[in-house]
Motif scaffolding. Structure first.
Motif, PDB file in Angstrom:
ATOM      1  N   ILE A 168       0.866  -1.185   0.000  1.00 27.25           N
ATOM      2  CA  ILE A 168       0.000   0.000   0.000  1.00 27.25           C
ATOM      3  C   ILE A 168       0.899   1.230   0.000  1.00 27.25           C
ATOM      4  CG2 ILE A 168      -1.751   1.303   1.262  1.00 27.25           C
ATOM      5  CD1 ILE A 168      -2.742  -1.299   2.440  1.00 27.25           C
ATOM      6  N   ASP A 169       0.793   2.027  -1.026  1.00 28.78           N
ATOM      7  CA  ASP A 169       1.615   3.231  -1.135  1.00 28.78           C
ATOM      8  C   ASP A 169       1.100   4.272  -0.140  1.00 28.78           C
ATOM      9  OD1 ASP A 169       2.867   5.626  -1.926  1.00 28.78           O
ATOM     10  OD2 ASP A 169       3.051   4.906  -3.989  1.00 28.78           O
ATOM     11  N   PRO A 170       1.940   4.729   0.794  1.00 25.40           N
ATOM     12  CA  PRO A 170       1.478   5.729   1.762  1.00 25.40           C
ATOM     13  C   PRO A 170       1.125   7.063   1.125  1.00 25.40           C
ATOM     14  CG  PRO A 170       3.847   5.399   1.939  1.00 25.40           C
ATOM     15  CD  PRO A 170       3.335   4.323   1.033  1.00 25.40           C
ATOM     16  N   GLY A 171       1.490   7.239  -0.127  1.00 23.51           N
ATOM     17  CA  GLY A 171       1.120   8.457  -0.840  1.00 23.51           C
ATOM     18  C   GLY A 171      -0.329   8.460  -1.311  1.00 23.51           C
ATOM     19  N   TYR A 172      -0.981   7.299  -1.215  1.00 21.04           N
ATOM     20  CA  TYR A 172      -2.386   7.233  -1.637  1.00 21.04           C
ATOM     21  C   TYR A 172      -3.269   8.032  -0.686  1.00 21.04           C
ATOM     22  CZ  TYR A 172      -1.466   3.317  -4.872  1.00 21.04           C
ATOM     23  OH  TYR A 172      -1.019   2.545  -5.895  1.00 21.04           O
ATOM     24  N   PRO A 173      -4.407   8.528  -1.161  1.00 21.08           N
ATOM     25  CA  PRO A 173      -5.367   9.194  -0.262  1.00 21.08           C
ATOM     26  C   PRO A 173      -5.804   8.231   0.842  1.00 21.08           C
ATOM     27  CG  PRO A 173      -5.935   9.573  -2.569  1.00 21.08           C
ATOM     28  CD  PRO A 173      -4.856   8.538  -2.567  1.00 21.08           C
ATOM     29  N   THR A 174      -6.083   8.781   2.005  1.00 22.54           N
ATOM     30  CA  THR A 174      -6.483   7.954   3.140  1.00 22.54           C
ATOM     31  C   THR A 174      -7.705   7.111   2.811  1.00 22.54           C
ATOM     32  OG1 THR A 174      -5.565   9.574   4.682  1.00 22.54           O
ATOM     33  CG2 THR A 174      -7.130   7.991   5.581  1.00 22.54           C
ATOM     34  N   ALA A 175      -8.656   7.677   2.070  1.00 24.34           N
ATOM     35  CA  ALA A 175      -9.875   6.943   1.707  1.00 24.34           C
ATOM     36  C   ALA A 175      -9.541   5.722   0.854  1.00 24.34           C
ATOM     37  CB  ALA A 175     -10.833   7.866   0.963  1.00 24.34           C
ATOM     38  N   ARG A 176      -8.577   5.863  -0.052  1.00 21.51           N
ATOM     39  CA  ARG A 176      -8.176   4.736  -0.908  1.00 21.51           C
ATOM     40  C   ARG A 176      -7.517   3.649  -0.050  1.00 21.51           C
ATOM     41  NH1 ARG A 176      -5.740   3.596  -6.198  1.00 21.51           N
ATOM     42  NH2 ARG A 176      -5.243   1.382  -6.068  1.00 21.51           N
ATOM     43  N   ILE A 177      -6.682   4.045   0.909  1.00 21.55           N
ATOM     44  CA  ILE A 177      -6.036   3.074   1.791  1.00 21.55           C
ATOM     45  C   ILE A 177      -7.083   2.334   2.612  1.00 21.55           C
ATOM     46  CG2 ILE A 177      -4.485   2.797   3.763  1.00 21.55           C
ATOM     47  CD1 ILE A 177      -2.871   5.165   2.700  1.00 21.55           C
ATOM     48  N   ALA A 178      -8.034   3.080   3.163  1.00 21.52           N
ATOM     49  CA  ALA A 178      -9.083   2.468   3.982  1.00 21.52           C
ATOM     50  C   ALA A 178      -9.913   1.490   3.161  1.00 21.52           C
ATOM     51  CB  ALA A 178      -9.972   3.552   4.571  1.00 21.52           C
ATOM     52  N   GLU A 179     -10.211   1.840   1.931  1.00 24.31           N
ATOM     53  CA  GLU A 179     -10.999   0.973   1.060  1.00 24.31           C
ATOM     54  C   GLU A 179     -10.240  -0.304   0.736  1.00 24.31           C
ATOM     55  OE1 GLU A 179     -11.971   1.571  -3.449  1.00 24.31           O
ATOM     56  OE2 GLU A 179     -13.524   2.626  -2.304  1.00 24.31           O
ATOM     57  N   THR A 180      -8.936  -0.170   0.497  1.00 21.53           N
ATOM     58  CA  THR A 180      -8.111  -1.341   0.189  1.00 21.53           C
ATOM     59  C   THR A 180      -8.039  -2.288   1.378  1.00 21.53           C
ATOM     60  OG1 THR A 180      -6.759  -0.059  -1.367  1.00 21.53           O
ATOM     61  CG2 THR A 180      -5.812  -2.104  -0.523  1.00 21.53           C
ATOM     62  N   VAL A 181      -7.795  -1.729   2.565  1.00 25.53           N
ATOM     63  CA  VAL A 181      -7.696  -2.559   3.767  1.00 25.53           C
ATOM     64  C   VAL A 181      -9.030  -3.245   4.061  1.00 25.53           C
ATOM     65  CG1 VAL A 181      -7.345  -2.511   6.260  1.00 25.53           C
ATOM     66  CG2 VAL A 181      -5.821  -1.216   4.764  1.00 25.53           C
ATOM     67  N   ALA A 182     -10.129  -2.524   3.900  1.00 21.95           N
ATOM     68  CA  ALA A 182     -11.446  -3.096   4.157  1.00 21.95           C
ATOM     69  C   ALA A 182     -11.743  -4.236   3.189  1.00 21.95           C
ATOM     70  CB  ALA A 182     -12.520  -2.014   4.052  1.00 21.95           C
ATOM     71  N   ASP A 183     -11.308  -4.099   1.942  1.00 19.73           N
ATOM     72  CA  ASP A 183     -11.580  -5.124   0.934  1.00 19.73           C
ATOM     73  C   ASP A 183     -10.678  -6.340   1.104  1.00 19.73           C
ATOM     74  OD1 ASP A 183     -12.938  -5.862  -1.662  1.00 19.73           O
ATOM     75  OD2 ASP A 183     -10.849  -5.914  -2.326  1.00 19.73           O
ATOM     76  N   ALA A 184      -9.391  -6.101   1.415  1.00 18.92           N
ATOM     77  CA  ALA A 184      -8.425  -7.205   1.505  1.00 18.92           C
ATOM     78  C   ALA A 184      -8.450  -7.907   2.858  1.00 18.92           C
ATOM     79  CB  ALA A 184      -7.021  -6.670   1.225  1.00 18.92           C
ATOM     80  N   THR A 185      -8.911  -7.224   3.895  1.00 17.69           N
ATOM     81  CA  THR A 185      -8.940  -7.741   5.276  1.00 17.69           C
ATOM     82  C   THR A 185      -7.623  -8.413   5.681  1.00 17.69           C
ATOM     83  OG1 THR A 185      -9.962  -9.850   4.614  1.00 17.69           O
ATOM     84  CG2 THR A 185     -11.442  -8.044   5.233  1.00 17.69           C
ATOM     85  N   PRO A 186      -6.504  -7.688   5.651  1.00 17.53           N
ATOM     86  CA  PRO A 186      -5.228  -8.272   6.074  1.00 17.53           C
ATOM     87  C   PRO A 186      -5.230  -8.536   7.580  1.00 17.53           C
ATOM     88  CG  PRO A 186      -4.988  -5.914   5.798  1.00 17.53           C
ATOM     89  CD  PRO A 186      -6.373  -6.254   5.317  1.00 17.53           C
ATOM     90  N   ILE A 187      -4.362  -9.466   8.038  1.00 19.74           N
ATOM     91  CA  ILE A 187      -4.294  -9.772   9.466  1.00 19.74           C
ATOM     92  C   ILE A 187      -3.540  -8.692  10.219  1.00 19.74           C
ATOM     93  CG2 ILE A 187      -4.424 -12.259   9.056  1.00 19.74           C
ATOM     94  CD1 ILE A 187      -1.392 -12.357   9.704  1.00 19.74           C
ATOM     95  N   ALA A 188      -2.716  -7.907   9.517  1.00 23.30           N
ATOM     96  CA  ALA A 188      -1.954  -6.839  10.171  1.00 23.30           C
ATOM     97  C   ALA A 188      -1.465  -5.867   9.119  1.00 23.30           C
ATOM     98  CB  ALA A 188      -0.770  -7.410  10.947  1.00 23.30           C
ATOM     99  N   LEU A 189      -1.148  -4.664   9.579  1.00 21.69           N
ATOM    100  CA  LEU A 189      -0.600  -3.628   8.715  1.00 21.69           C
ATOM    101  C   LEU A 189       0.730  -3.172   9.310  1.00 21.69           C
ATOM    102  CD1 LEU A 189      -1.029  -1.713   6.279  1.00 21.69           C
ATOM    103  CD2 LEU A 189      -2.200  -0.155   7.826  1.00 21.69           C
ATOM    104  N   VAL A 190       1.804  -3.381   8.585  1.00 22.07           N
ATOM    105  CA  VAL A 190       3.131  -2.971   9.042  1.00 22.07           C
ATOM    106  C   VAL A 190       3.344  -1.529   8.605  1.00 22.07           C
ATOM    107  CG1 VAL A 190       5.602  -3.436   8.961  1.00 22.07           C
ATOM    108  CG2 VAL A 190       3.977  -5.334   8.823  1.00 22.07           C
ATOM    109  N   THR A 191       3.630  -0.637   9.553  1.00 25.34           N
ATOM    110  CA  THR A 191       3.706   0.784   9.233  1.00 25.34           C
ATOM    111  C   THR A 191       4.621   1.490  10.229  1.00 25.34           C
ATOM    112  OG1 THR A 191       2.361   2.759   8.804  1.00 25.34           O
ATOM    113  CG2 THR A 191       1.648   1.331  10.619  1.00 25.34           C
ATOM    114  N   THR A 192       4.613   2.798  10.206  1.00 22.41           N
ATOM    115  CA  THR A 192       5.385   3.603  11.150  1.00 22.41           C
ATOM    116  C   THR A 192       4.420   4.440  11.985  1.00 22.41           C
ATOM    117  OG1 THR A 192       5.593   5.487   9.641  1.00 22.41           O
ATOM    118  CG2 THR A 192       7.299   3.764   9.513  1.00 22.41           C
TER     119      THR A 192
END
Length: 210
Positions: free
Chosen positions: A14-38
């Motif tokens: 997930i590119d952190p440069g994406y809009p927050t709404a796009r990131i939220a939509e991707t996470v909601a659709d993919a349902t990952p077990i975790a998100l590695v971030t800073t």
């Protein structure tokens, strides 16, 4: 990405440069077990319901022994989302076999070796990066990760290619045209390129005449 692959799981870039709404939509659709971030990026994700793993905290863990993991070619290696330019972005599951087949079926053309130096020019959320990352690492090469700012400056990128003695360059045709214009202006800058490989867009051969 390497750590996720070693656990036998699939990664979702997930590119952190994406809009927050796009990131939220991707996470909601993919349902990952975790998100590695800073910590800094996580401030934008307070409303996203997923377990957050912070890179800084993970790096402080005492290394342990990784259990033997059995992975088949049919297992998922990664999930990548389309651009969504023709509608809603869709997730595509790519298997380990898909990735290794791409490399084994093209090796006779390119003869990649451990002496090659590649650039990771494209976003890891763009499928072209899979060719750059795994094409390099699975053939023993050295991977130069290009900072975003330099990737947008043909002059600085050209300088990086010279300094790092890059031998394998992967480009979209439109990006290469700008780089070619820079190269024509600095004839004394010695590139070490062995291969230029195009992808991502249609190529007009006439643009390569120079």
């Amino acid at each position: 990405m390497l750590a996720v692959a070693k656990t036998g799981a699939a990664y979702l870039p997930i590119d952190p440069g994406y809009p927050t709404a796009r990131i939220a939509e991707t996470v909601a659709d993919a349902t990952p077990i975790a998100l590695v971030t800073t910590q800094g990026l996580a401030e934008r994700l307070y409303h996203i319901h997923v377990k957050l793993l912070y890179v800084a905290e993970l790096s402080q863990h005492i290394p342990g022994t990784l259990k033997d993991i059995t992975i088949s070619g049919d297992d998922a290696a990664y999930v990548i989302y389309t651009s969504g330019s023709t509608g809603r972005a869709k997730g595509v599951v790519v298997t380990h076999h898909n990735v290794t087949r791409l490399l084994t079926q093209t090796q006779h053309w390119f003869q990649f070796t451990q002496h090659d130096v590649w650039t990771m020019f494209h976003s890891f959320a763009f499928d072209f990066s899979v060719w750059e990352i795994w094409g390099c690492l699975l053939t023993g090469g050295r991977l130069v990760i290009v900072p975003f700012g330099i990737s947008r400056s043909p002059e600085e990128f050209h300088q990086l290619l010279v300094e790092e003695q890059v031998t394998v360059l992967n480009q979209t045709p439109s990006a290469f045209v700008l780089l070619d214009q820079v190269d024509a202006k600095v004839p004394l800058a010695r590139l070490s390129l062995r291969l230029v490989i195009f992808g991502g867009e249609a190529l007009a051969p006439a643009t390569l005449r120079a």
